[in-house]
Design a protein around this motif. Sequence first.
Motif, PDB file in Angstrom:
ATOM      1  N   LEU A 151       0.851  -1.189   0.000  1.00 33.22           N
ATOM      2  CA  LEU A 151       0.000   0.000   0.000  1.00 33.22           C
ATOM      3  C   LEU A 151       0.882   1.233   0.000  1.00 33.22           C
ATOM      4  N   GLY A 152       0.635   2.144  -0.919  1.00 34.38           N
ATOM      5  CA  GLY A 152       1.329   3.421  -0.941  1.00 34.38           C
ATOM      6  C   GLY A 152       0.373   4.540  -0.596  1.00 34.38           C
ATOM      7  N   VAL A 153       0.633   5.242   0.490  1.00 35.51           N
ATOM      8  CA  VAL A 153      -0.259   6.293   0.977  1.00 35.51           C
ATOM      9  C   VAL A 153       0.381   7.656   0.731  1.00 35.51           C
ATOM     10  N   ILE A 154      -0.316   8.502   0.006  1.00 36.98           N
ATOM     11  CA  ILE A 154       0.158   9.864  -0.274  1.00 36.98           C
ATOM     12  C   ILE A 154      -0.489  10.796   0.733  1.00 36.98           C
ATOM     13  N   GLY A 155       0.335  11.372   1.611  1.00 37.94           N
ATOM     14  CA  GLY A 155      -0.170  12.220   2.688  1.00 37.94           C
ATOM     15  C   GLY A 155      -0.288  11.429   3.969  1.00 37.94           C
ATOM     16  N   TYR A 156       0.172  12.007   5.080  1.00 41.96           N
ATOM     17  CA  TYR A 156       0.156  11.279   6.350  1.00 41.96           C
ATOM     18  C   TYR A 156      -0.567  12.092   7.413  1.00 41.96           C
ATOM     19  N   GLY A 157      -1.862  12.267   7.172  1.00 43.68           N
ATOM     20  CA  GLY A 157      -2.706  12.947   8.140  1.00 43.68           C
ATOM     21  C   GLY A 157      -3.456  11.942   8.991  1.00 43.68           C
ATOM     22  N   GLN A 158      -4.562  12.383   9.590  1.00 40.73           N
ATOM     23  CA  GLN A 158      -5.296  11.541  10.525  1.00 40.73           C
ATOM     24  C   GLN A 158      -5.909  10.310   9.856  1.00 40.73           C
ATOM     25  N   ILE A 159      -6.496  10.496   8.679  1.00 38.23           N
ATOM     26  CA  ILE A 159      -7.083   9.355   7.978  1.00 38.23           C
ATOM     27  C   ILE A 159      -5.998   8.367   7.578  1.00 38.23           C
ATOM     28  N   SER A 160      -4.890   8.882   7.090  1.00 39.82           N
ATOM     29  CA  SER A 160      -3.787   8.012   6.676  1.00 39.82           C
ATOM     30  C   SER A 160      -3.265   7.182   7.842  1.00 39.82           C
ATOM     31  N   ARG A 161      -3.138   7.794   8.994  1.00 43.78           N
ATOM     32  CA  ARG A 161      -2.649   7.053  10.160  1.00 43.78           C
ATOM     33  C   ARG A 161      -3.574   5.883  10.488  1.00 43.78           C
ATOM     34  N   VAL A 176       4.791   5.336   2.748  1.00 39.37           N
ATOM     35  CA  VAL A 176       4.150   6.635   2.978  1.00 39.37           C
ATOM     36  C   VAL A 176       5.003   7.726   2.347  1.00 39.37           C
ATOM     37  N   HIS A 177       4.330   8.630   1.625  1.00 40.90           N
ATOM     38  CA  HIS A 177       5.018   9.820   1.119  1.00 40.90           C
ATOM     39  C   HIS A 177       4.335  11.070   1.654  1.00 40.90           C
ATOM     40  N   ASP A 178       5.064  11.815   2.449  1.00 36.16           N
ATOM     41  CA  ASP A 178       4.601  13.106   2.942  1.00 36.16           C
ATOM     42  C   ASP A 178       5.837  13.935   3.262  1.00 36.16           C
ATOM     43  N   PRO A 179       6.143  14.943   2.439  1.00 32.88           N
ATOM     44  CA  PRO A 179       7.364  15.729   2.659  1.00 32.88           C
ATOM     45  C   PRO A 179       7.307  16.629   3.879  1.00 32.88           C
ATOM     46  N   PRO A 182       6.653  13.610   9.337  1.00 32.29           N
ATOM     47  CA  PRO A 182       7.374  12.338   9.514  1.00 32.29           C
ATOM     48  C   PRO A 182       6.438  11.243  10.023  1.00 32.29           C
ATOM     49  N   THR A 183       6.724   9.996   9.623  1.00 30.03           N
ATOM     50  CA  THR A 183       5.887   8.883  10.075  1.00 30.03           C
ATOM     51  C   THR A 183       6.234   8.473  11.498  1.00 30.03           C
ATOM     52  N   ASP A 184       7.522   8.450  11.842  1.00 31.24           N
ATOM     53  CA  ASP A 184       7.964   8.113  13.209  1.00 31.24           C
ATOM     54  C   ASP A 184       7.459   6.746  13.670  1.00 31.24           C
ATOM     55  N   ARG A 185       7.286   5.836  12.733  1.00 32.51           N
ATOM     56  CA  ARG A 185       6.838   4.492  13.092  1.00 32.51           C
ATOM     57  C   ARG A 185       7.669   3.481  12.317  1.00 32.51           C
ATOM     58  N   PRO A 186       8.283   2.521  12.983  1.00 29.77           N
ATOM     59  CA  PRO A 186       9.158   1.574  12.293  1.00 29.77           C
ATOM     60  C   PRO A 186       8.416   0.658  11.329  1.00 29.77           C
ATOM     61  N   GLN A 187       7.097   0.463  11.538  1.00 29.08           N
ATOM     62  CA  GLN A 187       6.347  -0.421  10.650  1.00 29.08           C
ATOM     63  C   GLN A 187       6.066   0.216   9.289  1.00 29.08           C
ATOM     64  N   LEU A 188       6.207   1.540   9.206  1.00 32.09           N
ATOM     65  CA  LEU A 188       5.923   2.269   7.973  1.00 32.09           C
ATOM     66  C   LEU A 188       7.222   2.703   7.325  1.00 32.09           C
ATOM     67  N   CYS A 205      -4.600   8.218  -2.452  1.00 30.84           N
ATOM     68  CA  CYS A 205      -4.369   9.656  -2.358  1.00 30.84           C
ATOM     69  C   CYS A 205      -5.163  10.215  -1.175  1.00 30.84           C
ATOM     70  N   LEU A 206      -4.440  10.676  -0.161  1.00 28.66           N
ATOM     71  CA  LEU A 206      -5.062  11.266   1.024  1.00 28.66           C
ATOM     72  C   LEU A 206      -4.396  12.589   1.409  1.00 28.66           C
ATOM     73  N   ALA A 207      -3.691  13.196   0.489  1.00 31.51           N
ATOM     74  CA  ALA A 207      -3.060  14.483   0.746  1.00 31.51           C
ATOM     75  C   ALA A 207      -4.103  15.594   0.714  1.00 31.51           C
ATOM     76  N   ALA A 208      -3.796  16.689   1.372  1.00 29.85           N
ATOM     77  CA  ALA A 208      -4.696  17.843   1.373  1.00 29.85           C
ATOM     78  C   ALA A 208      -4.683  18.525   0.016  1.00 29.85           C
TER      79      ALA A 208
END
Length: 333
Positions: A151-161, A176-179, A182-188, A205-208
């Motif tokens: 799974l590739g998730v664009i944007g790491y907001g609340q829904i993405s988490r 996860v791609h979000d410039p 940061p994800t700060d999770r080893p599983q991602l 696509c879950l970016a703003a």
Amino acid sequence: MTQVFVSHPQNKLAHYFGDKATAALQAIAEVRFNPGDSDLPTLELAALAHGSDVIIAYRQTPGEAALFAALPQLQAFVRCAIDIRNIDVPSASQHGVLVTQASAGFIASVAEWTIGVMVDLGRHISASVALYHAGQPVTPVMGRELRGTTLGVIGYGQISRYLCDLALAFGMRVLVHDPYTPTDRPQLQPVDFATLLQSSDFVVCLAAATEATENLMDAQAFAAMQRSAYFINASRGNLVDEAALLQALDAGVIAGCALDVGRAPDQMPSPRLAAHPRVIATPHIGGLTPPAIEHQALETVAQVSELLRGRLPVGAVNAPYARRWQQALRTPS
């Protein structure tokens, strides 16, 4: 008594505001409603909301400069949604009108919709159902499990988490791609945009929606995806070059897609894409569940209640410019 106008069309009121919020609002204010089934243009809204202290605004109701100028009594424009892109906040500030927005109460709802369409796409469920309904022969097609896919998730907001947690529970590998976050999770696995597109079986696509993400998914992006991969948009139609997506689907550049949003009115999927045989389209229902709707509707009522108590509500966008509300507090009733 405080006058509140609710701009939701009558045919949207039950789904997007609800009886519980209506009753709670009527307990604290005198409430008037949009009498028709159409979204209100600015001049008509100004006429109907004349004398109102607060407008609770449906997501399609624009907050334009002409509205704030035409309603000198209006203290607050309370958006019953998180998206305020169609509100002219600088003009509201200039006229001393407070703008508020609701928080994202649809996190689980949208994430679950995304999992649902991933299963649907991977198992060709909607395609088989359509053939059966049409009375045509149905040939079994090899499906794809979520377990073991990427799974590739664009944007790491609340829904993405929330979605990432669900995907991990299904045994998926998650990129996860979000410039900016940061994800700060080893599983991602944080990756650049190109790597995400090239490596994912499902691109979500879950970016703003911002100027920077306008047409983020263009012809070059779709060409970078695997031919067996699926694209899913649960964010906003603004992020997708629809002509490029249509060409990618026609040419078999990607295997298919699922859309809950688009550039049609009310952020719906565009009809030409929704009708494509490689597309699963739904009418912006990702967040349309009772808990999600009640969260935002009751939050707007709570914001009105806070204003009546003389307290600035959570969700205030332009608090330093809320001169009309501040003046009302100083004026004896």
